[in-house]
Every structure is written in C-alpha cells, then in structure tokens.
Design a protein around this motif. Structure first.
Motif, short mmCIF file in Angstrom:
data_model
loop_
_atom_site.label_atom_id
_atom_site.label_comp_id
_atom_site.label_asym_id
_atom_site.label_seq_id
_atom_site.Cartn_x
_atom_site.Cartn_y
_atom_site.Cartn_z
N ALA A 67 0.84 -1.21 0.00
CA ALA A 67 0.00 0.00 0.00
C ALA A 67 0.87 1.25 0.00
CB ALA A 67 -0.94 -0.01 1.21
N ASP A 68 1.97 1.21 0.74
CA ASP A 68 2.90 2.33 0.79
C ASP A 68 3.52 2.57 -0.58
OD1 ASP A 68 4.32 4.40 2.10
OD2 ASP A 68 6.08 3.09 2.19
N ARG A 69 3.93 1.49 -1.25
CA ARG A 69 4.52 1.62 -2.59
C ARG A 69 3.50 2.19 -3.57
NH1 ARG A 69 8.77 -0.17 -5.72
NH2 ARG A 69 9.72 -1.20 -3.95
N LEU A 70 2.28 1.72 -3.48
CA LEU A 70 1.23 2.23 -4.37
C LEU A 70 0.96 3.71 -4.12
CD1 LEU A 70 -0.55 1.22 -6.65
CD2 LEU A 70 -2.29 0.65 -4.96
N GLY A 71 1.05 4.12 -2.87
CA GLY A 71 0.89 5.54 -2.54
C GLY A 71 2.01 6.39 -3.13
N ARG A 72 3.24 5.88 -3.11
CA ARG A 72 4.35 6.62 -3.71
C ARG A 72 4.21 6.69 -5.22
NH1 ARG A 72 7.39 3.42 0.01
NH2 ARG A 72 8.12 2.15 -1.73
N ILE A 73 3.70 5.61 -5.80
CA ILE A 73 3.47 5.63 -7.25
C ILE A 73 2.41 6.66 -7.60
CG2 ILE A 73 2.54 4.26 -9.17
CD1 ILE A 73 3.93 1.83 -7.79
N ARG A 74 1.39 6.77 -6.76
CA ARG A 74 0.32 7.75 -7.00
C ARG A 74 0.87 9.17 -7.01
NH1 ARG A 74 -4.62 7.71 -7.42
NH2 ARG A 74 -4.96 5.63 -6.63
N LEU A 75 1.88 9.44 -6.18
CA LEU A 75 2.48 10.78 -6.16
C LEU A 75 3.16 11.11 -7.48
CD1 LEU A 75 4.07 10.83 -2.60
CD2 LEU A 75 2.03 12.06 -3.36
N VAL A 76 3.74 10.09 -8.11
CA VAL A 76 4.48 10.30 -9.35
C VAL A 76 3.56 10.26 -10.56
CG1 VAL A 76 6.33 9.41 -10.81
CG2 VAL A 76 6.58 9.39 -8.33
N LYS A 77 2.75 9.21 -10.64
CA LYS A 77 1.90 9.01 -11.81
C LYS A 77 0.56 8.46 -11.35
CE LYS A 77 1.88 8.04 -16.49
NZ LYS A 77 2.47 8.71 -17.58
N GLU A 78 -0.40 9.35 -11.17
CA GLU A 78 -1.69 8.97 -10.60
C GLU A 78 -2.45 8.01 -11.50
OE1 GLU A 78 -5.61 10.97 -8.58
OE2 GLU A 78 -3.93 12.23 -9.11
N SER A 79 -2.35 8.18 -12.82
CA SER A 79 -3.10 7.32 -13.73
C SER A 79 -2.61 5.87 -13.64
CB SER A 79 -2.99 7.82 -15.16
OG SER A 79 -1.65 7.80 -15.60
N ARG A 80 -1.32 5.69 -13.48
CA ARG A 80 -0.78 4.33 -13.37
C ARG A 80 -1.23 3.67 -12.07
NH1 ARG A 80 5.45 2.36 -14.13
NH2 ARG A 80 4.95 0.16 -14.30
N ALA A 81 -1.22 4.43 -10.98
CA ALA A 81 -1.67 3.89 -9.70
C ALA A 81 -3.15 3.51 -9.77
CB ALA A 81 -1.43 4.91 -8.59
N THR A 82 -3.95 4.34 -10.43
CA THR A 82 -5.37 4.05 -10.58
C THR A 82 -5.58 2.79 -11.41
OG1 THR A 82 -5.86 6.41 -10.41
CG2 THR A 82 -7.59 5.00 -11.30
N ASP A 83 -4.80 2.62 -12.48
CA ASP A 83 -4.90 1.41 -13.30
C ASP A 83 -4.60 0.16 -12.47
OD1 ASP A 83 -5.54 2.93 -15.49
OD2 ASP A 83 -3.53 2.85 -16.38
N VAL A 84 -3.55 0.24 -11.66
CA VAL A 84 -3.16 -0.90 -10.84
C VAL A 84 -4.23 -1.18 -9.78
CG1 VAL A 84 -1.47 -1.72 -9.15
CG2 VAL A 84 -0.71 -0.62 -11.25
N GLU A 85 -4.76 -0.12 -9.17
CA GLU A 85 -5.81 -0.30 -8.18
C GLU A 85 -7.04 -0.95 -8.80
OE1 GLU A 85 -6.61 3.54 -6.56
OE2 GLU A 85 -4.86 3.52 -5.26
N ASN A 86 -7.43 -0.49 -9.99
CA ASN A 86 -8.59 -1.06 -10.66
C ASN A 86 -8.38 -2.55 -10.94
OD1 ASN A 86 -9.95 1.36 -10.65
ND2 ASN A 86 -9.31 1.93 -12.70
N ARG A 87 -7.17 -2.90 -11.37
CA ARG A 87 -6.89 -4.30 -11.67
C ARG A 87 -6.91 -5.13 -10.38
NH1 ARG A 87 -2.44 -6.25 -15.86
NH2 ARG A 87 -3.88 -5.11 -17.17
#
Length: 140
Positions: A67-87
C-alpha cells in the motif's frame, strides 16, 4: 473474500449514513437558496463514498508495504496507480486473490501493466536527397 469486502463496504456506508443523519439536520435548515449547492454536494458525496469503498477494499487486499509503494506511485503518476488499483479490485472481486498482495507481487503487477500499455511513439521521417537552393544565397 468478496463477501468480506462487501460487508466492509456496507459497514463504511452505514457509518457514513449515520454521520450524515447527525450532521444533516443542521444543513437542511439553511434556506431556500442552497438547493443548487446540495445537488453538487451529493455528487461530491457519492464520489467520496466511492473513494472510501475503494480504499476499504485496497486496505483489505494489500500488505502495508504494498500500500505504501502504491501511494508513492500515486504521487508520481496517478493514472498508473489508478490502473493498478482497478486491476487489483477486479482480481479481488472475481476471487482470484487468495491472500493479501505483497510488495513483490505488486511490483510484478506494475511491470505487467507497463508492458501491456503501449506508449505513443513519434516517428520523424526526413526526406533524403532534397537540395535547397536557398543555402547558396547566403554564401557570399
């Protein structure tokens, strides 16, 4: 696992409804001019509820490190984090996740998402053998 997720969503929704009923009495006594604002507030409220439901599901299926890694990814590229969350949510809802997702599994999923997503490439094709006579004008 899907039943547990649905139950968590229901509990979160019930808590939100309880909070609204407590605070809702003070809002409704405002006046006639606030009708348009309530329509926008409802849409905003539904969006907040959907985000709370997503976070609830993600908290259930992700280890804290992931979850922490996904949060850091969201800071850099929100669309990519959203794609991963959706999957991840889709995998959880279809019952394909047997245990919580670790950071290593999240890395693998990130690589899979990066590989499947094609980036636009700009190709510049230049004409060869084209002679410009204007260059000769500047040679004095």
């Amino acid at each position: 696992m899907a039943d547990a997720e649905l139950e968590a969503i229901r509990k979160a929704r019930l808590e939100q409804l309880k909070a609204q009923s407590g605070a809702g009495g003070s809002k409704s006594g405002g006046g006639g001019g606030s009708g348009g604002q309530q329509g926008g507030g409802q849409a905003e409220q539904k969006q907040a509820e959907a985000e709370a439901a997503r976070q609830s599901i993600l908290n259930q299926i992700l280890h804290p490190e992931a979850a922490d890694r996904l949060g850091r990814i969201r800071l850099v590229k929100e669309s990519r984090a959203t794609d991963v969350e959706n999957r991840l949510i889709m995998l959880a809802q279809t019952g394909q996740l047997r245990a919580k997702v670790t950071e290593e599994q999240l890395k693998d999923l990130l690589n899979a998402v990066a590989d499947t997503k094609e980036e636009e490439k700009i190709v510049v094709s230049r004409r060869k053998g084209w002679d410009d006579d204007d260059d000769d004008l500047f040679d004095l």
